[in-house]
Design a protein around this motif. Structure first.
Motif, PDB file in Angstrom:
ATOM      1  N   TRP A 334      87.397-122.236  29.014  1.00 52.60           N
ATOM      2  CA  TRP A 334      88.336-121.483  28.199  1.00 52.60           C
ATOM      3  C   TRP A 334      88.346-120.004  28.582  1.00 52.60           C
ATOM      4  O   TRP A 334      89.402-119.384  28.669  1.00 52.60           O
ATOM      5  CB  TRP A 334      88.024-121.655  26.715  1.00 52.60           C
ATOM      6  CG  TRP A 334      88.349-123.007  26.185  1.00 52.60           C
ATOM      7  CD1 TRP A 334      87.499-123.900  25.609  1.00 52.60           C
ATOM      8  CD2 TRP A 334      89.639-123.655  26.191  1.00 52.60           C
ATOM      9  NE1 TRP A 334      88.167-125.058  25.250  1.00 52.60           N
ATOM     10  CE2 TRP A 334      89.481-124.933  25.602  1.00 52.60           C
ATOM     11  CE3 TRP A 334      90.906-123.274  26.645  1.00 52.60           C
ATOM     12  CZ2 TRP A 334      90.534-125.820  25.451  1.00 52.60           C
ATOM     13  CZ3 TRP A 334      91.971-124.150  26.500  1.00 52.60           C
ATOM     14  CH2 TRP A 334      91.783-125.407  25.913  1.00 52.60           C
ATOM     15  N   LYS A 335      87.165-119.443  28.805  1.00 48.58           N
ATOM     16  CA  LYS A 335      87.106-118.035  29.218  1.00 48.58           C
ATOM     17  C   LYS A 335      87.770-117.859  30.575  1.00 48.58           C
ATOM     18  O   LYS A 335      88.452-116.847  30.813  1.00 48.58           O
ATOM     19  CB  LYS A 335      85.655-117.562  29.274  1.00 48.58           C
ATOM     20  CG  LYS A 335      85.511-116.065  29.551  1.00 48.58           C
ATOM     21  CD  LYS A 335      86.137-115.218  28.462  1.00 48.58           C
ATOM     22  CE  LYS A 335      85.878-113.733  28.674  1.00 48.58           C
ATOM     23  NZ  LYS A 335      86.521-112.894  27.644  1.00 48.58           N
ATOM     24  N   LEU A 336      87.605-118.812  31.461  1.00 44.23           N
ATOM     25  CA  LEU A 336      88.240-118.763  32.771  1.00 44.23           C
ATOM     26  C   LEU A 336      89.757-118.719  32.626  1.00 44.23           C
ATOM     27  O   LEU A 336      90.436-117.900  33.261  1.00 44.23           O
ATOM     28  CB  LEU A 336      87.799-119.979  33.597  1.00 44.23           C
ATOM     29  CG  LEU A 336      88.210-120.064  35.061  1.00 44.23           C
ATOM     30  CD1 LEU A 336      87.186-120.896  35.853  1.00 44.23           C
ATOM     31  CD2 LEU A 336      89.594-120.685  35.239  1.00 44.23           C
ATOM     32  N   LEU A 337      90.314-119.579  31.777  1.00 46.96           N
ATOM     33  CA  LEU A 337      91.755-119.628  31.586  1.00 46.96           C
ATOM     34  C   LEU A 337      92.277-118.354  30.923  1.00 46.96           C
ATOM     35  O   LEU A 337      93.297-117.797  31.347  1.00 46.96           O
ATOM     36  CB  LEU A 337      92.128-120.850  30.733  1.00 46.96           C
ATOM     37  CG  LEU A 337      91.942-122.215  31.397  1.00 46.96           C
ATOM     38  CD1 LEU A 337      92.186-123.336  30.392  1.00 46.96           C
ATOM     39  CD2 LEU A 337      92.880-122.362  32.591  1.00 46.96           C
ATOM     40  N   PHE A 338      91.590-117.901  29.879  1.00 50.12           N
ATOM     41  CA  PHE A 338      92.027-116.688  29.184  1.00 50.12           C
ATOM     42  C   PHE A 338      92.070-115.504  30.150  1.00 50.12           C
ATOM     43  O   PHE A 338      93.016-114.711  30.131  1.00 50.12           O
ATOM     44  CB  PHE A 338      91.070-116.377  28.021  1.00 50.12           C
ATOM     45  CG  PHE A 338      91.440-117.037  26.719  1.00 50.12           C
ATOM     46  CD1 PHE A 338      91.882-116.276  25.650  1.00 50.12           C
ATOM     47  CD2 PHE A 338      91.329-118.403  26.553  1.00 50.12           C
ATOM     48  CE1 PHE A 338      92.221-116.871  24.437  1.00 50.12           C
ATOM     49  CE2 PHE A 338      91.654-119.020  25.347  1.00 50.12           C
ATOM     50  CZ  PHE A 338      92.109-118.251  24.286  1.00 50.12           C
ATOM     51  N   THR A 339      91.041-115.368  30.981  1.00 51.14           N
ATOM     52  CA  THR A 339      90.969-114.226  31.893  1.00 51.14           C
ATOM     53  C   THR A 339      91.998-114.327  33.008  1.00 51.14           C
ATOM     54  O   THR A 339      92.649-113.331  33.357  1.00 51.14           O
ATOM     55  CB  THR A 339      89.558-114.112  32.492  1.00 51.14           C
ATOM     56  OG1 THR A 339      88.594-114.082  31.436  1.00 51.14           O
ATOM     57  CG2 THR A 339      89.422-112.856  33.326  1.00 51.14           C
TER      58      THR A 339
END
Length: 466
Positions: A334-339
């Motif tokens: 999720w952090k990968l996608l958000f960033t």
């Protein structure tokens, strides 16, 4: 010793003394200046984060903030923006490799203000990119302000060194890792090569920048806490045990693959936004709306901002990943996608702190799957994903030692080099050059990462018949 040899020796020593005095005179004041800018930047980010925690409704203004950022760069940025993620870092790298276009002085205030805006309204980004861009921009500006009688004695190589010094001071000061900052600045330029000619001034500037940040009373509070958690690990864990190192090897391969995924996805989304959304002002508007939608879909705000802390006591952050149960199996994704969405749509900031979040959470998950110490694997993930995404295994090993202690050198070194290999030739910096390929290839030396597809020929491609 013959007289001519003695004269040559003394001449060499005199030249060396002049070199040292010259760069001390240049880089110490420059390091102090960049360190002060870093201190201001870190303080502004902290205030922006606390303000966003206090006023959660600010997230709804993220699309409008994105339009404002895009407008600033469109009308005032000029060379500071090239319509792709982390353009400023790439601009500095291009100028180091091939001087000519220059680094605009306006880059420093522009990227500082727009990064703070990104974090204030909930964009998922880091701070390394901003610090590096400020460092390079300030270094270029100082060179331009020097009196003519001094500047005429500086060569193109000296200007290149000053830009490397700016990168080192920016990175070392913003993370509190002066030695890693110096290594990073000379290692990140080209895969498989270290530019040692700039090492001495880069190290001086990075140390001066870090000292200045601390002298201003600005402290790096997160990583000492993480270090304390790791140091509390039971001493019975044998860090050179073959089974433990096998688990590290497996995890490190995963770190490298995820680093490659992040870099590839960020660049792909950036091209997608540019291709399908021609008006530059609309890209961050749509990116901001996507971030808001994902936030409410997941029911958490833990993937906004830096990720060094959470607005909720039981939220997910870099520090929480060092505890068992401190991350979900998909927190890293999720952090990968958000960033990737934040940066590729036109918001400003860096990738390194989000990469720390991704790596620490992935390490937390892999520790559970492999039956390994969570604290150690979170630390290894924090360093490993970063190493794979930037192709800087040596700098990341040094950073791991500065953050977590020399006791963890064997698994740290194994993690960074393995992640580096498994990330392939992907990189978050498209202007990074390929000097020495990681595997046998016919790609010409010194090829920018952005140009690699032009040199990779499909296998079994038949030649056209005459």
């Amino acid at each position: 010793m013959p007289q001519f040899q003695l004269q040559a020796f003394l001449q060499n020593q005199l030249t060396l003394i002049r070199y040292i005095i010259k760069w001390i005179a240049f880089v110490i004041p420059l390091g102090l200046l960049i360190g002060s800018a870093n201190a201001l930047f870190i303080t502004a980010l902290e205030e922006a984060t606390l303000t966003r925690y206090k006023y959660p409704f600010l997230l709804f203004f993220l699309p409008l903030a994105g339009i404002f950022i895009a407008a600033l760069y469109k009308y005032f940025g000029q060379a500071s923006d090239k319509q792709h993620a982390e353009a400023g870092n790439n601009l500095i790298m291009d100028e180091i490799h091939k001087p000519g276009g220059g680094v605009p002085a306006r880059m420093a205030p522009l990227v500082l203000v727009t990064t703070v805006i990104t974090h204030l309204f909930g964009g998922s980004a880091g701070r390394e990119g901003t610090a590096v861009q400020m460092g390079g921009s300030i270094a270029a500006a100082v060179h331009g302000l020097l009196p003519h009688f001094i500047r005429k004695h500086l060569t193109a190589s000296d200007l290149r060194t000053l830009l490397i010094v700016g990168v080192a001071a920016g990175f070392g000061g913003v993370f509190g890792v002066p030695f890693a900052g110096a290594i990073f600045a000379i290692e990140v330029l080209a895969i498989g090569r270290l530019s040692y000619e700039a090492f001495f001034p880069a190290l001086l500037a990075s140390i001066a920048s870090d000292w200045t940040v601390r002298a201003w009373g600005v402290h790096h509070t997160l990583y000492p806490q993480a270090t304390a958690i790791v140091d509390d690990l039971s001493q019975h864990v044998e860090l050179t045990n073959w089974l433990f190192l096998l688990k590290v090897l497996i995890a490190a391969a995963c770190f490298g693959l995820v680093a490659s995924l992040f870099a590839t996805l960020t660049h792909t989304l950036s091209r997608t936004f540019s291709h399908f959304i021609k008006p530059t002002l609309l890209r961050p508007l749509i990116g901001g709306l996507i971030i808001i939608a994902f936030t409410f879909l997941l029911g958490t705000r833990d993937y906004l901002g830096l990720g060094t802390s959470s607005s909720s006591p039981d939220g997910i952050s870099i520090l929480s990943a060092f505890n068992s149960g401190g991350a979900t199996p998909y927190s890293w994704l999720w952090k990968l996608l958000f960033t990737a969405i934040t940066l590729s749509s036109g918001f400003k900031g860096g990738e390194v702190t989000p990469l720390f979040f991704i790596g620490a959470c992935l390490g937390n998950t892999l520790a559970w799957l492999l039956g390994a110490p969570v604290e150690v694997f979170a630390a290894l993930g924090l360093i490993g994903v970063f190493a794979g995404a930037t192709n800087t295994p040596i700098a990341c090993t040094i950073m791991g030692i500065e953050l977590f202690g020399a006791r963890y050198l064997p698994p740290l070194a194994l993690t960074t080099i393995t992640a580096y290999l498994f990330s392939g030739h992907a990189s978050i910096y498209s202007s990074q050059r390929l000097h020495t390929p990681k595997h046998t290839t016919h790609i010409p030396s010194n090829t920018p990462i952005r140009d690699l597809p032009k040199h990779i020929k499909p296998k079994n491609k038949r030649k056209p018949k005459n």
